[in-house]
Design a protein around this motif. Structure first.
Motif, PDB file in Angstrom:
ATOM      1  N   LYS A  91      24.566  49.688-107.601  1.00 23.63           N
ATOM      2  CA  LYS A  91      24.011  48.999-108.529  1.00 23.63           C
ATOM      3  C   LYS A  91      22.877  49.152-109.929  1.00 23.63           C
ATOM      4  CE  LYS A  91      26.719  45.266-108.600  1.00 23.63           C
ATOM      5  NZ  LYS A  91      27.786  45.866-109.869  1.00 23.63           N
ATOM      6  N   GLN A  94      23.368  51.969-112.168  1.00 19.54           N
ATOM      7  CA  GLN A  94      23.801  50.831-113.925  1.00 19.54           C
ATOM      8  C   GLN A  94      22.512  51.302-114.668  1.00 19.54           C
ATOM      9  OE1 GLN A  94      26.116  47.173-111.806  1.00 19.54           O
ATOM     10  NE2 GLN A  94      27.628  48.312-112.352  1.00 19.54           N
ATOM     11  N   ARG A  97      20.964  54.187-115.988  1.00 24.85           N
ATOM     12  CA  ARG A  97      22.538  54.877-117.545  1.00 24.85           C
ATOM     13  C   ARG A  97      21.481  53.523-118.179  1.00 24.85           C
ATOM     14  NH1 ARG A  97      26.369  55.612-113.967  1.00 24.85           N
ATOM     15  NH2 ARG A  97      26.509  54.024-113.485  1.00 24.85           N
TER      16      ARG A  97
END
Length: 191
Positions: A91, A94, A97
């Motif tokens: 997570k 993510q 990014r």
């Protein structure tokens, strides 16, 4: 705290990986990540699939472990302290990014949450990019209190509006209903 060091040989990588695959949970996420990365760099093991064939783990697990090494060093130290799990890492990558500016703040909160709460917090932050980390955490914690009741609202939109909603929902990796619900919640929160 004993910090895992770079792996120097295939035998050392084997020792680290086999010690961690035994039992129900991995004990040294960062050590396994470094060992798998070392193996992947060796001649004949250039892919996640080839590395996975050597150990009783899937190529997806190989990829996930190695991807932990993309996180900033300050976050990797939390792995050394056993404060984060593989799910946390997935997570956090993510967030790195999609919302790199809030990554460190997210880590502060995530390290004190269960994997499920951390996942929900990060999904909420990714779904609502204008939300602060603190507000997202409040939303998640509030949603866990008491029984949850759902109400369904129906509205009529033209084809152009619907197509735009579908596009935006896809961009946010959610369904149209969930996306529209998020818009409504965001609008209400601003009031």
């Amino acid at each position: 705290m004993k910090q895992s060091q770079p792996v120097q040989s295939l035998a050392e990588a084997d020792k680290i990986i086999w010690a961690n695959v035994k039992g129900p949970k991995f004990k040294d996420y960062l050590g396994v990540a470094r060992a798998l990365s070392y193996v992947k760099r060796q001649p004949g093991y250039g892919s996640d699939r080839k590395v996975a064939e050597r150990y009783p783990i899937s190529r997806e697990m190989v990829r996930e472990f190695i991807s932990l090494l993309q996180l900033p060093e300050e976050i990797l130290t939390l792995y050394e302290s056993k404060m984060l799990t593989l799910e946390h890492g997935r997570k956090l990558l993510q967030v790195q990014r999609a919302r790199p500016a809030v990554l460190h703040e997210v880590v502060e909160h995530v390290s004190h949450l269960s994997s499920h709460e951390a996942r929900d917090l990060i999904v909420h932050l990714l779904r609502f990019p204008d939300l602060t980390v603190e507000r997202a955490k409040e939303d998640i914690m509030q949603s866990r209190k008491g029984p949850r009741r759902e109400f369904h609202v129906v509205t009529i939109v033209d084809q152009v509006t619907y197509d735009a909603l579908v596009r935006h929902a896809r961009d946010h990796h959610v369904g149209v209903s969930e996306f529209v619900g998020g818009i409504v919640k965001g609008w209400l929160a601003e009031r």
